[in-house]
Scaffold this motif. Structure first.
Motif, PDB file in Angstrom:
ATOM      1  N   VAL A  38       0.836  -1.212   0.000  1.00 53.15           N
ATOM      2  CA  VAL A  38       0.000   0.000   0.000  1.00 53.15           C
ATOM      3  C   VAL A  38       0.865   1.254   0.000  1.00 53.15           C
ATOM      4  O   VAL A  38       0.610   2.209  -0.751  1.00 53.15           O
ATOM      5  CB  VAL A  38      -0.953  -0.009   1.210  1.00 53.15           C
ATOM      6  N   LEU A  39       1.906   1.281   0.847  1.00 50.06           N
ATOM      7  CA  LEU A  39       2.805   2.439   0.889  1.00 50.06           C
ATOM      8  C   LEU A  39       3.508   2.635  -0.451  1.00 50.06           C
ATOM      9  O   LEU A  39       3.648   3.762  -0.935  1.00 50.06           O
ATOM     10  CB  LEU A  39       3.834   2.247   2.006  1.00 50.06           C
ATOM     11  N   THR A  40       3.955   1.544  -1.060  1.00 48.21           N
ATOM     12  CA  THR A  40       4.613   1.631  -2.366  1.00 48.21           C
ATOM     13  C   THR A  40       3.667   2.188  -3.417  1.00 48.21           C
ATOM     14  O   THR A  40       4.060   2.994  -4.272  1.00 48.21           O
ATOM     15  CB  THR A  40       5.115   0.239  -2.802  1.00 48.21           C
ATOM     16  N   PHE A  41       2.402   1.771  -3.343  1.00 51.11           N
ATOM     17  CA  PHE A  41       1.407   2.230  -4.315  1.00 51.11           C
ATOM     18  C   PHE A  41       1.217   3.740  -4.232  1.00 51.11           C
ATOM     19  O   PHE A  41       1.217   4.434  -5.253  1.00 51.11           O
ATOM     20  CB  PHE A  41       0.087   1.511  -4.056  1.00 51.11           C
ATOM     21  N   SER A  44       3.944   6.523  -5.674  1.00 49.90           N
ATOM     22  CA  SER A  44       4.216   6.730  -7.095  1.00 49.90           C
ATOM     23  C   SER A  44       2.923   7.016  -7.836  1.00 49.90           C
ATOM     24  O   SER A  44       1.953   6.261  -7.728  1.00 49.90           O
ATOM     25  CB  SER A  44       4.903   5.491  -7.691  1.00 49.90           C
ATOM     26  N   SER A  45       2.914   8.104  -8.606  1.00 48.63           N
ATOM     27  CA  SER A  45       1.725   8.461  -9.384  1.00 48.63           C
ATOM     28  C   SER A  45       1.488   7.493 -10.534  1.00 48.63           C
ATOM     29  O   SER A  45       0.386   7.414 -11.067  1.00 48.63           O
ATOM     30  CB  SER A  45       1.866   9.885  -9.930  1.00 48.63           C
ATOM     31  N   ILE A  46       2.531   6.753 -10.917  1.00 48.07           N
ATOM     32  CA  ILE A  46       2.378   5.765 -11.987  1.00 48.07           C
ATOM     33  C   ILE A  46       1.358   4.704 -11.582  1.00 48.07           C
ATOM     34  O   ILE A  46       0.557   4.235 -12.397  1.00 48.07           O
ATOM     35  CB  ILE A  46       3.735   5.102 -12.307  1.00 48.07           C
ATOM     36  N   PHE A  47       1.363   4.345 -10.302  1.00 48.30           N
ATOM     37  CA  PHE A  47       0.480   3.294  -9.820  1.00 48.30           C
ATOM     38  C   PHE A  47      -0.946   3.788  -9.661  1.00 48.30           C
ATOM     39  O   PHE A  47      -1.891   3.156 -10.142  1.00 48.30           O
ATOM     40  CB  PHE A  47       0.987   2.735  -8.488  1.00 48.30           C
ATOM     41  N   TYR A  48      -1.142   4.931  -8.960  1.00 51.98           N
ATOM     42  CA  TYR A  48      -2.517   5.334  -8.678  1.00 51.98           C
ATOM     43  C   TYR A  48      -3.173   6.085  -9.822  1.00 51.98           C
ATOM     44  O   TYR A  48      -4.267   6.639  -9.667  1.00 51.98           O
ATOM     45  CB  TYR A  48      -2.636   6.124  -7.364  1.00 51.98           C
ATOM     46  N   ASN A  49      -2.528   6.128 -10.982  1.00 52.45           N
ATOM     47  CA  ASN A  49      -3.174   6.607 -12.193  1.00 52.45           C
ATOM     48  C   ASN A  49      -3.400   5.498 -13.205  1.00 52.45           C
ATOM     49  O   ASN A  49      -3.781   5.766 -14.353  1.00 52.45           O
ATOM     50  CB  ASN A  49      -2.336   7.721 -12.847  1.00 52.45           C
ATOM     51  N   ASP A  50      -3.178   4.269 -12.793  1.00 57.52           N
ATOM     52  CA  ASP A  50      -3.355   3.103 -13.661  1.00 57.52           C
ATOM     53  C   ASP A  50      -4.493   2.248 -13.107  1.00 57.52           C
ATOM     54  O   ASP A  50      -4.410   1.775 -11.967  1.00 57.52           O
ATOM     55  CB  ASP A  50      -2.065   2.290 -13.713  1.00 57.52           C
ATOM     56  N   PRO A  51      -5.585   2.047 -13.876  1.00 59.89           N
ATOM     57  CA  PRO A  51      -6.724   1.259 -13.378  1.00 59.89           C
ATOM     58  C   PRO A  51      -6.330  -0.142 -12.916  1.00 59.89           C
ATOM     59  O   PRO A  51      -6.914  -0.659 -11.962  1.00 59.89           O
ATOM     60  CB  PRO A  51      -7.660   1.196 -14.591  1.00 59.89           C
TER      61      PRO A  51
END
Length: 256
Positions: A38-41, A44-51
């Protein structure tokens, strides 16, 4: 006679303590590992902008909640035998909702992979971040329905005075009417059937598309491995539907 009963009671208490200690320890370890994801997610904006990753982290957070409430109910069953009925029902509804969220989220991940591989030109238009969060909201809305239905059955069948009492907080103890048993069979069968149909359809389509589109065998094998991994996750999730049946069988065996 009294000394024998005291020894037996002490042994039961020790076994319950050891069992709950192991449950709590494993729960802390599992949630600590998931917490790292969860912390890694969120770093990074790469993760939370990818469905795809949004659905994955929703699965992780949901598993953390499911482990937390499951361990809490296990400890409460030994440490707090008279839980206020409304509080107990609330915990059971939350636990049941997180339990049903898992296969539905896996089904959503399967649909997302199907669109990404079979309809790549439309993937960015269909699978947006906003629609992903709408899908997660729908998953929670659908998953909470069985728990609310169980509560409605209690309100209809049982006297309202039951909400002022204390009870041993477990699903087999609270939802103990014949209506709950039949309702559980129908709901579990419905959920598992829908998710299995989605899984088989989307993953078969993904396998066919991956093998046709891949120029080398390594890409197809990688896609196949990913599909088999999600299938194994779904299978493990579906096996948890028989927990209530096993629990009931064991209870009936030991009470004979």
């Amino acid at each position: 006679m009294n000394s024998t009963m005291l020894q037996y009671s002490a042994q039961e208490n020790m076994e319950a303590f050891v069992r709950n200690f192991i449950f709590v320890l494993f729960g802390i370890i599992i949630n600590s590992i998931n917490g790292v994801f969860v912390l890694t997610f969120f770093r990074s904006s790469i993760f939370y902008n990818d469905p795809r990753y949004i659905l994955y982290i929703h699965l992780v957070i949901n598993d953390m909640l499911m482990v937390f409430f499951s361990v809490t109910l296990s400890v409460m069953a030994c440490a707090w035998p008279k839980v206020p009925f409304p509080f107990c029902v609330t915990l059971l509804i939350i636990t049941a909702t997180t339990h049903k969220n898992t296969p539905l989220t896996l089904a959503g991940m399967a649909v997302e992979r199907y669109i990404a591989i079979c309809k790549p030109l439309h993937h960015h238009q269909i699978c947006t971040v906003r629609r992903t969060y709408i899908l997660i909201s729908l998953i929670w809305g659908v998953s909470v329905l069985p728990g609310l239905t169980d509560l409605i059955v209690i309100v209809i069948v049982c006297p309202l005075s039951v909400f002022t009492t204390g009870t041993l907080c477990s699903s087999t103890n609270v939802y103990n009417t014949p209506y709950h048993e039949e309702l559980s069979k129908v709901m579990n069968g419905l959920y598992s059937s829908i998710v299995r149909v989605i899984l088989v359809f989307t993953y078969c389509q993904v396998l066919v598309a991956a093998r046709r589109a891949s120029a080398d065998k390594s890409s197809a094998k990688k896609a196949q491995s990913t599909i088999l991994l999600h299938g194994a996750q779904l299978l493990l999730s579906m096996l948890s539907y028989i927990t209530a049946v096993i629990d009931k069988d064991f209870c009936s065996t030991f009470t004979r």
